[in-house]
Design a protein around this motif. Structure first.
Motif, short mmCIF file in Angstrom:
data_model
loop_
_atom_site.label_atom_id
_atom_site.label_comp_id
_atom_site.label_asym_id
_atom_site.label_seq_id
_atom_site.Cartn_x
_atom_site.Cartn_y
_atom_site.Cartn_z
N TYR A 40 15.83 -0.88 18.95
CA TYR A 40 16.85 -1.40 19.84
C TYR A 40 16.32 -1.76 21.23
CZ TYR A 40 19.73 0.31 16.06
OH TYR A 40 20.27 0.53 14.83
N ASP A 41 15.33 -1.05 21.73
CA ASP A 41 14.76 -1.41 23.03
C ASP A 41 14.17 -2.81 22.99
OD1 ASP A 41 15.47 1.00 24.24
OD2 ASP A 41 13.56 1.95 23.72
N ARG A 44 16.93 -5.46 22.71
CA ARG A 44 17.57 -5.73 24.00
C ARG A 44 16.72 -6.68 24.83
NH1 ARG A 44 18.94 0.18 24.95
NH2 ARG A 44 17.23 0.08 26.42
N TYR A 68 22.80 -2.05 23.05
CA TYR A 68 23.09 -0.88 23.89
C TYR A 68 24.00 0.10 23.17
CZ TYR A 68 20.83 -2.34 28.21
OH TYR A 68 19.89 -2.68 29.17
N SER A 69 25.02 -0.44 22.53
CA SER A 69 25.97 0.42 21.82
C SER A 69 25.30 1.22 20.71
CB SER A 69 27.09 -0.44 21.23
OG SER A 69 28.03 0.36 20.55
N GLN A 71 22.57 2.58 20.72
CA GLN A 71 21.87 3.74 21.28
C GLN A 71 22.80 4.59 22.14
OE1 GLN A 71 18.34 1.67 23.01
NE2 GLN A 71 17.23 3.07 21.65
N ASP A 72 24.10 4.48 21.88
CA ASP A 72 25.12 5.27 22.59
C ASP A 72 25.09 5.06 24.09
OD1 ASP A 72 26.14 6.34 20.22
OD2 ASP A 72 24.68 7.97 20.24
N GLU A 73 24.77 3.86 24.52
CA GLU A 73 24.81 3.52 25.94
C GLU A 73 26.05 2.65 26.17
OE1 GLU A 73 21.12 2.40 27.83
OE2 GLU A 73 20.00 3.30 26.18
N ASP A 75 28.39 2.49 28.51
CA ASP A 75 28.68 1.85 29.80
C ASP A 75 27.97 0.51 29.91
OD1 ASP A 75 30.27 3.97 30.54
OD2 ASP A 75 28.71 4.96 31.72
N GLN A 76 26.70 0.48 29.51
CA GLN A 76 25.95 -0.77 29.54
C GLN A 76 26.55 -1.78 28.57
OE1 GLN A 76 24.27 -0.58 32.47
NE2 GLN A 76 22.62 -1.64 31.43
N GLU A 101 34.00 -0.59 20.89
CA GLU A 101 33.27 0.39 21.71
C GLU A 101 34.20 1.52 22.12
OE1 GLU A 101 30.04 2.19 23.43
OE2 GLU A 101 30.09 0.50 22.05
N THR A 105 33.81 5.57 20.97
CA THR A 105 33.83 6.70 21.89
C THR A 105 35.14 7.50 21.78
OG1 THR A 105 34.65 5.30 23.69
CG2 THR A 105 32.26 5.58 23.51
#
Length: 115
Positions: A40-41, A44, A68-69, A71-73, A75-76, A101, A105
């Motif tokens: 995922y990095d 992105r 981002y989602s 990887q459980d990020e 907010d991003q 999203e 959550t």
């Protein structure tokens, strides 16, 4: 990508980048390949490059947020989905992914309110 055909995706991405390095679709396809193999990095990085090449390419924005989602990020991811919603007011996908999203959550009340 949805079918998990990473080998075919890799070959297609390589050909697109070789033949059309100035197109957002080329870099989007590289991002899809890395997303497909769960790196995922890297995905992105290439989704971001696609949005920099052409800021009016909705699939790159959605892929960027999805990476981002994954990887459980959240907010991003939400920030990117909201940017996509502003850039593409007639497109339903940013709103759909904002709702997804919220569901990921466990914020079901906000997921219901997304319109």
């Amino acid at each position: 990508m949805e079918l998990g055909n990473s080998n075919e995706l890799y070959l297609m991405a390589c050909n697109l980048v070789k033949d059309y390095p100035q197109k957002a679709l080329s870099w989007f396809s590289v991002g899809c390949y890395y997303y497909c193999i769960k790196k995922y990095d890297q995905s992105r990085r290439y989704f971001s490059k696609a949005t920099n090449v052409d800021g009016n390419f909705p699939p790159a924005w959605i892929g960027y947020g999805n990476a981002y989602s994954a990887q459980d990020e959240g907010d991003q991811a939400m920030s990117i989905y909201r940017t996509a919603a502003r850039l593409f007011p007639g497109c339903h996908l940013p709103t759909l992914y904002i709702g997804m999203e919220y569901m990921r959550t466990h914020n079901y009340k906000l997921a219901e309110q997304v319109t």
